[in-house]
Design a protein around this motif. Sequence first.
Motif, short mmCIF file in Angstrom:
data_model
loop_
_atom_site.label_atom_id
_atom_site.label_comp_id
_atom_site.label_asym_id
_atom_site.label_seq_id
_atom_site.Cartn_x
_atom_site.Cartn_y
_atom_site.Cartn_z
N CYS A 219 -18.86 19.93 42.22
CA CYS A 219 -19.06 19.05 42.46
C CYS A 219 -17.99 18.09 42.62
N SER B 111 -25.52 21.67 47.99
CA SER B 111 -24.53 21.36 47.01
C SER B 111 -25.00 21.36 45.47
N PHE B 112 -26.37 20.57 45.35
CA PHE B 112 -27.37 20.40 43.77
C PHE B 112 -27.57 22.14 43.88
N THR C 238 -24.46 24.57 42.65
CA THR C 238 -23.97 24.36 41.43
C THR C 238 -24.85 24.17 40.39
N MET D 18 -22.42 15.63 39.12
CA MET D 18 -23.15 16.39 40.98
C MET D 18 -23.71 14.85 41.48
N SER E 25 -15.98 23.63 47.25
CA SER E 25 -16.41 23.47 46.18
C SER E 25 -15.88 24.79 45.43
#
Length: 447
Positions: A69, A95-96, A99, A150, A240
Amino acid sequence: MVTDMRTGNPTKLILKFAFPMLIGNIFQQLYNMVDSVIVGKFIGKNALAAVGSSFSLMNFVTVLIIGLCLGSSVVVSQYFGAEDYTNLKRVVSTSFIFTFILTMILSISTFIFTKPLLRLIQTPEEILDGSTYYLKIVFAGLIFTFLYNMAASILRALGNSKTPLYFLIVASLVNIVLDLLFILKLKMGVEGAAYATIISQAVSSILCLLYALLKVPMLRMSPKEFVFDRTLFPVIAKYSLLTCMQQSIMATGMVAVQGIVNTFGSDVIAGYAAAVKVDSLAYLPVQDFGNAFSTYVAQNIGAGKIDRVKQGLRSAVRTVFIFCVIISTGILLSSKQLMTIFVDPSEVKVIQTGIDYITTVGIFYMLIGFLFLYYGFFRGVGNLTMSMKLTVVSLGIRVLMSYILSSFPSIGPKGIWWSIPLGWIIADAIGFIAYKSGKWERDVSKI
């Protein structure tokens, strides 16, 4: 609400941004400490040792998620600094998705292999079952760890550090109430502490996520906007995964140290568990200041303001110096009182172990303060490789010297405590040389 760090007094901006993060983390540490206090006072030193022995593995898994995150949030800050809000949304959605998938894999695998992992770090048999029950519950709730971190990381990347604080305070209070209910009233033991932790995390994660989606216009997305962008993904993955690797190296070192501590028996494990709680709380101000500094650096790098980055670093060094002198003095003067918060005064060996740790490490908080600044600086300018190198050096030396020094009967566990500042000072020296070389500035100018 967002905070633009591209103009204004650097010290005031970073402190203003860091303060809510600090208060939030203090509350988070508070409810972690409440677990230990209630377990240690009302169940016993073996239960405290079980929770303490579990902490290194729990922390290892948690920081992997936080690293993922945190890394993607640097990209968010850079696009925010460049005022490219279209790509900012695509970074957030990519990204969401990325991850979330990794979190599910992590949750399932750690839940299945909890006991083998505890055996790997030489957890004593008398606390193995308690540690296993505690960790399985925590690992099952990792989805909430992901959701909160996040949402909070994205909000902080935009300069909003206050909102995650509010929800974390709510979660902390929920955790304390549930600790008292599950452990004292319902007699659920260490499992009660674990259930209290994941329920409180669920509260903070849902509230923070809803706020991000409903109250921040630039984060509102239609179904068509919530996409996995293959073009942006390599950059997001780089930040990340490298940040995650840095965090995992740090956590791996802590697990390795825990394994060495475990060889000295339940008294030392319990003393170390309590002292680490105090230690983590003590250097929170400089840790959060370093994270806030990273956002400051990333926004100004995105805006191309190199001189302002340098100005901010000079200011940050002075601030960290003052923080650490105050913190070290307070810790050294109150070490015994702090230890008796966790364990009964009759547990002399446990208390003395904690005092030895606190007084050894507390003298050198300035070293970890500067190291957090270097972490934040190199992460903000996009040089995550250097940030990771500093972590490898710091933790590598700590683990190696812990093993060597503690193997001498005349030194014992004190060798573990002395290895910590040794790792810090060498990593600081490398960070200073890397900054003064100017390579980071040449690399940024090519972007």
